[in-house]
Design a protein around this motif. Sequence first.
Motif, short mmCIF file in Angstrom:
data_model
loop_
_atom_site.label_atom_id
_atom_site.label_comp_id
_atom_site.label_asym_id
_atom_site.label_seq_id
_atom_site.Cartn_x
_atom_site.Cartn_y
_atom_site.Cartn_z
N UNK A 154 0.83 -1.22 0.00
CA UNK A 154 0.00 0.00 0.00
C UNK A 154 0.86 1.26 0.00
N UNK A 155 1.98 1.17 0.69
CA UNK A 155 2.87 2.34 0.81
C UNK A 155 4.31 1.90 0.60
N UNK A 156 4.98 2.56 -0.34
CA UNK A 156 6.40 2.28 -0.61
C UNK A 156 7.18 3.55 -0.31
N UNK A 157 8.15 3.44 0.59
CA UNK A 157 8.98 4.60 0.96
C UNK A 157 10.39 4.34 0.45
N UNK A 158 10.87 5.21 -0.42
CA UNK A 158 12.17 4.97 -1.06
C UNK A 158 13.19 6.00 -0.58
N UNK A 159 14.15 5.52 0.19
CA UNK A 159 15.21 6.39 0.73
C UNK A 159 16.57 5.71 0.53
N UNK A 160 16.65 4.81 -0.41
CA UNK A 160 17.88 4.08 -0.69
C UNK A 160 17.71 3.29 -1.98
N UNK A 161 18.74 2.71 -2.53
CA UNK A 161 20.12 2.76 -2.03
C UNK A 161 20.70 4.17 -2.16
N UNK A 162 21.82 4.42 -1.44
CA UNK A 162 22.44 5.75 -1.51
C UNK A 162 22.78 6.17 -2.94
N UNK A 163 22.68 7.47 -3.20
CA UNK A 163 22.88 8.00 -4.55
C UNK A 163 24.28 7.80 -5.10
N UNK A 164 25.28 7.71 -4.20
CA UNK A 164 26.66 7.65 -4.71
C UNK A 164 26.99 6.31 -5.36
N UNK A 165 26.15 5.31 -5.14
CA UNK A 165 26.44 3.97 -5.66
C UNK A 165 26.44 3.94 -7.19
N UNK A 166 25.50 4.66 -7.79
CA UNK A 166 25.35 4.62 -9.25
C UNK A 166 24.40 5.75 -9.66
N UNK A 167 24.39 6.04 -10.95
CA UNK A 167 23.43 7.02 -11.46
C UNK A 167 22.03 6.41 -11.36
N UNK A 168 21.08 7.25 -11.02
CA UNK A 168 19.67 6.84 -10.90
C UNK A 168 19.53 5.63 -9.97
N UNK A 169 20.22 5.74 -8.83
CA UNK A 169 20.32 4.63 -7.89
C UNK A 169 18.95 4.07 -7.45
N UNK A 170 17.98 4.96 -7.31
CA UNK A 170 16.69 4.53 -6.76
C UNK A 170 15.67 4.19 -7.85
#
Length: 198
Positions: free
Chosen positions: A125-141
């Motif tokens: 019902x609810x998806x909260x996206x706060x990862x993976x961290x941005x430094x890992x790759x472009x368009x990480x999330x």
Amino acid sequence: MSYQFLEKTLGLEKVLPISENWSAAADFLLLISNYCLTHKPKTIVECSSGTSSLVLSRCCQLNRYGHVYSLENGEEFARQTRQQLEDFSLSAYCDVMHAPLKDYVVDGESYQWYDLNNLAVTDIDLLVIDGPPGFIQKHSRYPGIPLLAPLLAKHCMVYLDDAAREDEQEIVQCWLSLYPAFQAEYVANERGCAILKR
Ligand SMILES: C[S@@+](CC[C@H](N)C(=O)[O-])C[C@H]1O[C@@H](n2cnc3c(N)ncnc32)[C@H](O)[C@@H]1O
């Protein structure tokens, strides 16, 4: 917006464990709390564990409804979050899953994203996206919606943190073109939040 205000809003008697650089900002946590307390989602999945896991779990406790499934790539961070949930007597409301990043190909591009092998849920019902961290790759999330799409409820909400960043803004545009049933709203809080509704 301070974490103290959030603690008061959630009726927490303990101080939330905050990591200055890594915890979600208080205004983002307040946004997801307000949504949870008003709409009482049953199945909540979050990408990255920590303070957000405590906040979402406390909402489920207050609602007497709902459960949080938290994907965490760092084994040590998963352990730490489980301990924090225990310290707040919230363990019953959240499963923190150690989900190491693994290789996926999404829409022809390679990404590192959470291993979903242990995520046995449907109708999120609810998806909260706060990862993976941005430094890992472009368009990480970016893989968040494409990989979880088969598990999302017909009517669902997605909250994306750090949406003020160019990378996240591009991600939202890609999602909207791929999934036109979603409508997006942008909240100009400290780090920006994109809210997608279907
Ligand atoms: C932006 S953090 C967000 C964590 C969580 N949503 C919260 O509100 O606390 C995303 C990821 O960074 C990693 N992380 C957390 N604390 C860290 C630290 N002190 N150093 C390096 N990575 C960290 C964890 O793997 C976590 O899943």
